[in-house]
Design a protein around this motif. Structure first.
Motif, PDB file in Angstrom:
ATOM      1  N   ASP A 141       0.797  -1.230   0.000  1.00 26.52           N
ATOM      2  CA  ASP A 141       0.000   0.000   0.000  1.00 26.52           C
ATOM      3  C   ASP A 141       0.827   1.276   0.000  1.00 26.52           C
ATOM      4  N   ASP A 142       2.146   1.160   0.216  1.00 25.76           N
ATOM      5  CA  ASP A 142       2.967   2.359   0.442  1.00 25.76           C
ATOM      6  C   ASP A 142       4.074   2.419  -0.606  1.00 25.76           C
ATOM      7  N   TYR A 143       4.736   3.574  -0.664  1.00 29.01           N
ATOM      8  CA  TYR A 143       5.761   3.769  -1.679  1.00 29.01           C
ATOM      9  C   TYR A 143       6.968   2.852  -1.484  1.00 29.01           C
ATOM     10  N   ASN A 144       7.178   2.345  -0.274  1.00 28.74           N
ATOM     11  CA  ASN A 144       8.294   1.405  -0.093  1.00 28.74           C
ATOM     12  C   ASN A 144       7.988   0.023  -0.672  1.00 28.74           C
ATOM     13  N   ASP A 145       6.791  -0.145  -1.207  1.00 28.57           N
ATOM     14  CA  ASP A 145       6.430  -1.397  -1.885  1.00 28.57           C
ATOM     15  C   ASP A 145       6.604  -1.288  -3.400  1.00 28.57           C
ATOM     16  N   ALA A 146       6.797  -0.098  -3.902  1.00 28.13           N
ATOM     17  CA  ALA A 146       6.790   0.127  -5.350  1.00 28.13           C
ATOM     18  C   ALA A 146       7.873  -0.665  -6.081  1.00 28.13           C
ATOM     19  N   ALA A 147       9.093  -0.684  -5.512  1.00 30.89           N
ATOM     20  CA  ALA A 147      10.201  -1.350  -6.201  1.00 30.89           C
ATOM     21  C   ALA A 147       9.921  -2.840  -6.403  1.00 30.89           C
ATOM     22  N   VAL A 148       9.357  -3.483  -5.377  1.00 27.02           N
ATOM     23  CA  VAL A 148       9.020  -4.903  -5.485  1.00 27.02           C
ATOM     24  C   VAL A 148       7.887  -5.106  -6.481  1.00 27.02           C
ATOM     25  N   MET A 149       6.899  -4.244  -6.427  1.00 30.16           N
ATOM     26  CA  MET A 149       5.723  -4.394  -7.287  1.00 30.16           C
ATOM     27  C   MET A 149       6.071  -4.287  -8.764  1.00 30.16           C
ATOM     28  N   LYS A 150       7.135  -3.596  -9.080  1.00 29.78           N
ATOM     29  CA  LYS A 150       7.543  -3.449 -10.479  1.00 29.78           C
ATOM     30  C   LYS A 150       8.261  -4.696 -11.006  1.00 29.78           C
ATOM     31  N   LEU A 151       8.596  -5.620 -10.101  1.00 33.43           N
ATOM     32  CA  LEU A 151       9.386  -6.786 -10.502  1.00 33.43           C
ATOM     33  C   LEU A 151       8.585  -8.080 -10.604  1.00 33.43           C
ATOM     34  N   VAL A 152       7.493  -8.193  -9.833  1.00 37.62           N
ATOM     35  CA  VAL A 152       6.787  -9.472  -9.742  1.00 37.62           C
ATOM     36  C   VAL A 152       5.716  -9.618 -10.825  1.00 37.62           C
ATOM     37  N   GLY A 153       5.117 -10.817 -10.878  1.00 41.15           N
ATOM     38  CA  GLY A 153       4.176 -11.120 -11.954  1.00 41.15           C
ATOM     39  C   GLY A 153       2.784 -10.568 -11.788  1.00 41.15           C
ATOM     40  N   LEU A 154       2.329 -10.384 -10.541  1.00 38.98           N
ATOM     41  CA  LEU A 154       0.971  -9.909 -10.295  1.00 38.98           C
ATOM     42  C   LEU A 154       0.965  -9.065  -9.031  1.00 38.98           C
ATOM     43  N   THR A 155       0.320  -7.892  -9.065  1.00 42.50           N
ATOM     44  CA  THR A 155       0.313  -6.988  -7.915  1.00 42.50           C
ATOM     45  C   THR A 155      -1.089  -6.508  -7.596  1.00 42.50           C
ATOM     46  N   ALA A 156      -1.260  -6.147  -6.324  1.00 41.86           N
ATOM     47  CA  ALA A 156      -2.542  -5.592  -5.869  1.00 41.86           C
ATOM     48  C   ALA A 156      -2.279  -4.608  -4.746  1.00 41.86           C
ATOM     49  N   CYS A 157      -3.275  -3.803  -4.445  1.00 43.14           N
ATOM     50  CA  CYS A 157      -3.193  -2.860  -3.323  1.00 43.14           C
ATOM     51  C   CYS A 157      -4.577  -2.700  -2.706  1.00 43.14           C
ATOM     52  N   PRO A 158      -4.644  -2.332  -1.430  1.00 41.97           N
ATOM     53  CA  PRO A 158      -5.937  -2.088  -0.786  1.00 41.97           C
ATOM     54  C   PRO A 158      -6.619  -0.857  -1.376  1.00 41.97           C
ATOM     55  N   ALA A 159      -7.891  -0.691  -1.072  1.00 37.14           N
ATOM     56  CA  ALA A 159      -8.657   0.438  -1.599  1.00 37.14           C
ATOM     57  C   ALA A 159      -8.111   1.771  -1.119  1.00 37.14           C
ATOM     58  N   ASP A 160      -7.482   1.804   0.057  1.00 33.16           N
ATOM     59  CA  ASP A 160      -6.970   3.057   0.613  1.00 33.16           C
ATOM     60  C   ASP A 160      -5.459   3.203   0.438  1.00 33.16           C
ATOM     61  N   ILE A 168       0.291   1.707 -10.239  1.00 30.30           N
ATOM     62  CA  ILE A 168       1.125   0.622 -10.783  1.00 30.30           C
ATOM     63  C   ILE A 168       0.580  -0.766 -10.457  1.00 30.30           C
ATOM     64  N   ALA A 169      -0.435  -0.857  -9.603  1.00 28.36           N
ATOM     65  CA  ALA A 169      -0.987  -2.160  -9.222  1.00 28.36           C
ATOM     66  C   ALA A 169      -1.837  -2.739 -10.351  1.00 28.36           C
ATOM     67  N   ASP A 170      -1.760  -4.055 -10.533  1.00 29.56           N
ATOM     68  CA  ASP A 170      -2.619  -4.721 -11.511  1.00 29.56           C
ATOM     69  C   ASP A 170      -4.073  -4.721 -11.047  1.00 29.56           C
ATOM     70  N   TYR A 171      -4.251  -4.762  -9.721  1.00 33.15           N
ATOM     71  CA  TYR A 171      -5.606  -4.875  -9.187  1.00 33.15           C
ATOM     72  C   TYR A 171      -5.727  -4.043  -7.924  1.00 33.15           C
ATOM     73  N   THR A 172      -6.758  -3.214  -7.850  1.00 36.31           N
ATOM     74  CA  THR A 172      -7.059  -2.443  -6.647  1.00 36.31           C
ATOM     75  C   THR A 172      -8.256  -3.066  -5.958  1.00 36.31           C
ATOM     76  N   CYS A 173      -8.050  -3.497  -4.720  1.00 42.12           N
ATOM     77  CA  CYS A 173      -9.116  -4.170  -3.975  1.00 42.12           C
ATOM     78  C   CYS A 173     -10.252  -3.206  -3.654  1.00 42.12           C
ATOM     79  N   GLN A 174     -11.423  -3.753  -3.470  1.00 43.65           N
ATOM     80  CA  GLN A 174     -12.568  -2.956  -3.027  1.00 43.65           C
ATOM     81  C   GLN A 174     -12.516  -2.727  -1.519  1.00 43.65           C
ATOM     82  N   THR A 175     -11.755  -3.565  -0.817  1.00 39.03           N
ATOM     83  CA  THR A 175     -11.661  -3.451   0.642  1.00 39.03           C
ATOM     84  C   THR A 175     -10.382  -2.721   1.044  1.00 39.03           C
ATOM     85  N   LYS A 176     -10.427  -2.116   2.211  1.00 38.22           N
ATOM     86  CA  LYS A 176      -9.277  -1.375   2.723  1.00 38.22           C
ATOM     87  C   LYS A 176      -8.319  -2.303   3.461  1.00 38.22           C
TER      88      LYS A 176
END
Length: 480
Positions: free
Chosen positions: A112-131, A139-147
Motif C-alpha cells: 500500500d505504500d511507496y516502499n512497496d513500489a520497487a518490489v511491485m515493479k518486478l513481480v508477476g501480479l500486484t494488488a493494493c488495498p482500496a486506501d 502501478i498495481a494490476d488490481y485495486t481491492c474494493q476493501t481497505k
C-alpha cells in the motif's frame, strides 16, 4: 482486463504481503510490549489457509515493522517466510525467488505504500488495498474494493484461487483429435467412437461378459468398457455389513461387491478375448490401486467416472500412466470441471484428454439431459474432443448428441434390462445397440459436407417440376 489478470494469476506460486496497511489498518497500537495489540482480520487468515489448500500457493510477509503480534499471527497461520524490519524488500524478494526456484512471474505482491513500489515493479501480479497511496494504485494490476485491515489480502487471495481453479489455458498443440495406441482416431472430423459400457452388468460372470462383448461386436461398436474397484476402498465402512438380497443369496454388501469384482484371471481372459474379436476395451478405474492393477494390461485409455471428478489423487495416478483419459462430468458444477482441467493442464498441457458431458441419473429424464452442454464444452474447450455419456432409456437423444457435435458416445450395455443389478434399467439391450450404431452412421453420412449442390437424382424431378431451368442444367440434361 479480466483475461489478463487470469493469465497472470494462474501462474502464481507465492503471494507476498506487506503488514501495516494490508494485514492491519496501519494504525499504531502500543501495549506493554510494543505493538502487541495490533489487530488482524480473521478473513485474511482464512485467505492464507485457502490459498494453501485450494491453490497450492504459500504466503510470505515482508515488512518494515517489527511487531510481536505479527510474529504470533504468522506462527498461528504457519507462515514460514516472515521477514521483519526490512529496509530492502527487493533483496528479500530475490532470496525467496532463488530459495524456491521461482521466476518473478510466479510471485504476487500486495502492498500500500511507496516502499512497496520497487518490489511491485518486478513481480508477476500486484494488488493494493482500496486506501493505498495514489502512486501505488497507479502501478498495481488490481485495486481491492476493501481497505487494509478489512480483508484486502483475502480479496486478492480469492482472485488467485479463482483463477487457478477455473482458468483453463489449453496448449496450442491440442488439435481436437487424439490417436489411440492402436491407431484409432477420436475427435473432430472422425467417425463417432461408440462405447458399450458393460460396467458391472456382467454380474460377476465371465461368461456374461463374453456374451456382451460378442453382442457389442455384432453391433459394430468400437469399444467395450468395464469398471474396476477395490471394494475395501470404494465401499463406505458403515455399509460393509449391511445385508443385501442377491442372486447368490443374502450377504453383506462388502461381500456382494467382492463377488461381482473381476480379478486378474477374468481381465486376462477379457484382454485376450477382445483382441481375438477385434474390439477395444478399457475400464473406469475408481481408486489408485485399481489403476495399479490395470497397468498389467495394455488398454487404450482410462475413464474417470463422474463420481471421481474431484479425486485428484486418482487423476494424478492415471496421468502418470500416460494413457489417454476420458473424463465424465455428471453431478459436477462447471467450476469443478474447470478445476479438474486445470489440474490436468498443470501436469501436462498436451495430455491426451477427452471430456464427456453427462447427467448422473439412472435412468435420466429427457429434461435433465441438457444436450446443449455439448456445444458449451466444444466452445469452451476447442482443442479437446467432446463426447456424451448417456443414461437415458431411449436412443434418439444419443443420436442427437452426435448431431450436436459429440465425437464419442457411451451407453450402458446389458443382455436384458430386467436382469438383477443396479445399472441394467438404464442400459441398452443388443438390438437397441445395433439400431443406435446404425442411426449414428446414417447421421454421419447424411451430414454431408455443407456445400450446396444439385445431385444427379434431382435432375429428373427438376425437368418435371421446375418452371424455369437455368442454362447450366439444360446443358447438363442434354449431355445425359
Amino acid at each position: 482486463m479480466k483475461e489478463i489478470l487470469q493469465q497472470k494469476a494462474v501462474r502464481i506460486k507465492l503471494l507476498i504481503t506487506d503488514c501495516d496497511g494490508v494485514l492491519t489498518d496501519g494504525g499504531v497500537y502500543y501495549g506493554d510490549q510494543g505493538e502487541d495489540l495490533k489487530k488482524f482480520n480473521i478473513r485474511d487468515g482464512m485467505g492464507v489457509e485457502r490459498l494453501r489448500k485450494l491453490a497450492g500457493v504459500e504466503t510470505a510477509i515482508i515488512t518494515g515493522e517489527k511487531s510481536p503480534s505479527l510474529v504470533n499471527r504468522a506462527k498461528k497461520l504457519q507462515i514460514e517466510e516472515l521477514h521483519l524490519f526490512i529496509k530492502d524488500k527487493v533483496s528479500v524478494l530475490d532470496s525467496l525467488i532463488r530459495k524456491y526456484d521461482l521466476s518473478a512471474e510466479e510471485v504476487a505482491y500486495i502492498g500500500d505504500d511507496y516502499n512497496d513500489a520497487a518490489v511491485m515493479k518486478l513481480v508477476g501480479l500486484t494488488a493494493c488495498p482500496a486506501d493505498a497511496l495514489p502512486g501505488i494504485k497507479a502501478i498495481a494490476d488490481y485495486t481491492c474494493q476493501t481497505k487494509g485491515g478489512d480483508g484486502s489480502f483475502r480479496e486478492f487471495a480469492e482472485l488467485i484461487i479463482e483463477a487457478k481453479t477455473s482458468y483453463v489455458q489449453l496448449s496450442s498443440a491440442k488439435t481436437g483429435v487424439i490417436t489411440l495406441s492402436n491407431g484409432r482416431r477420436i475427435g473432430k472430423g472422425e467417425k463417432c467412437y461408440v462405447i458399450a459400457e458393460i460396467g458391472i452388468n456382467h454380474n460377476g460372470s465371465l461368461e456374461i461378459a463374453k456374451q456382451l462383448i460378442d453382442e457389442a461386436v455384432a453391433a459394430n461398436v468400437d469399444a467395450v468398457k468395464f469398471q474396476k474397484r477395490t471394494p475395501e476402498i470404494c465401499v463406505p465402512k458403515d455399509q460393509w455389513e449391511v445385508m443385501r438380497d442377491t442372486p447368490w443369496g443374502r450377504m453383506s454388501y462388502i461381500d456382494y461387491k467382492r463377488k461381482t469384482e473381476f480379478g486378474i484371471a477374468e481381465y486376462a481372459t477379457i484382454d485376450q478375448y477382445c483382441k481375438k474379436v477385434g474390439i477395444d476395451w478399457f475400464v473406469s478405474a475408481w481408486d489408485v490401486p485399481s489403476v495399479d492393477f490395470m497397468e498389467q494390461f495394455d488398454t487404450v485409455m482410462y475413464k474417470l467416472a463422474s463420481a471421481s471428478l474431484t479425486d485428484f489423487a486418482l487423476i494424478q495416478r492415471i496421468l502418470e500412466t500416460g494413457r489417454p483419459l476420458m473424463l465424465s462430468t455428471g453431478m459436477s458444477t462447471m467450476k469443478e470441471i474447470e478445476a479438474a482441467l486445470v489440474f490436468i493442464n498443470q501436469f501436462d498441457a498436451n495430455y491426451p484428454l477427452f471430456v464427456a458431458h453427462s447427467t448422473s441419473a439412472y435412468p435420466c429424464r429427457p429434461e435433465e439431459l441438457n444436450l446443449k452442454m455439448i456445444e458449451t464444452l466444444i466452445n469452451k474447450l476447442p482443442g479437446i474432443p467432446i463426447g456424451y455419456s448417456g443414461h437415458e432409456t431411449g436412443l434418439g437423444t444419443t443420436v442427437g448428441a452426435v448431431a450436436m457435435g459429440a465425437t464419442f458416445v457411451e451407453r450402458h450395455f446389458t443382455l436384458d434390462r430386467a436382469m438383477w443389478g443396479s445399472d441394467h434399467a438404464a442400459s441398452v439391450e443388443p438390438q437397441g445397440f445395433q439400431r443406435l450404431v446404425r442411426d449414428i452412421r446414417d447421421l454421419e453420412i447424411a451430414a454431408g459436407d455443407g456445400i450446396k449442390k444439385v445431385y444427379e437424382s434431382e435432375l429428373a424431378p427438376m425437368r418435371r417440376l421446375r418452371v424455369n431451368i437455368s442454362d447450366e442444367f439444360i446443358e447438363k440434361s442434354q449431355l445425359n
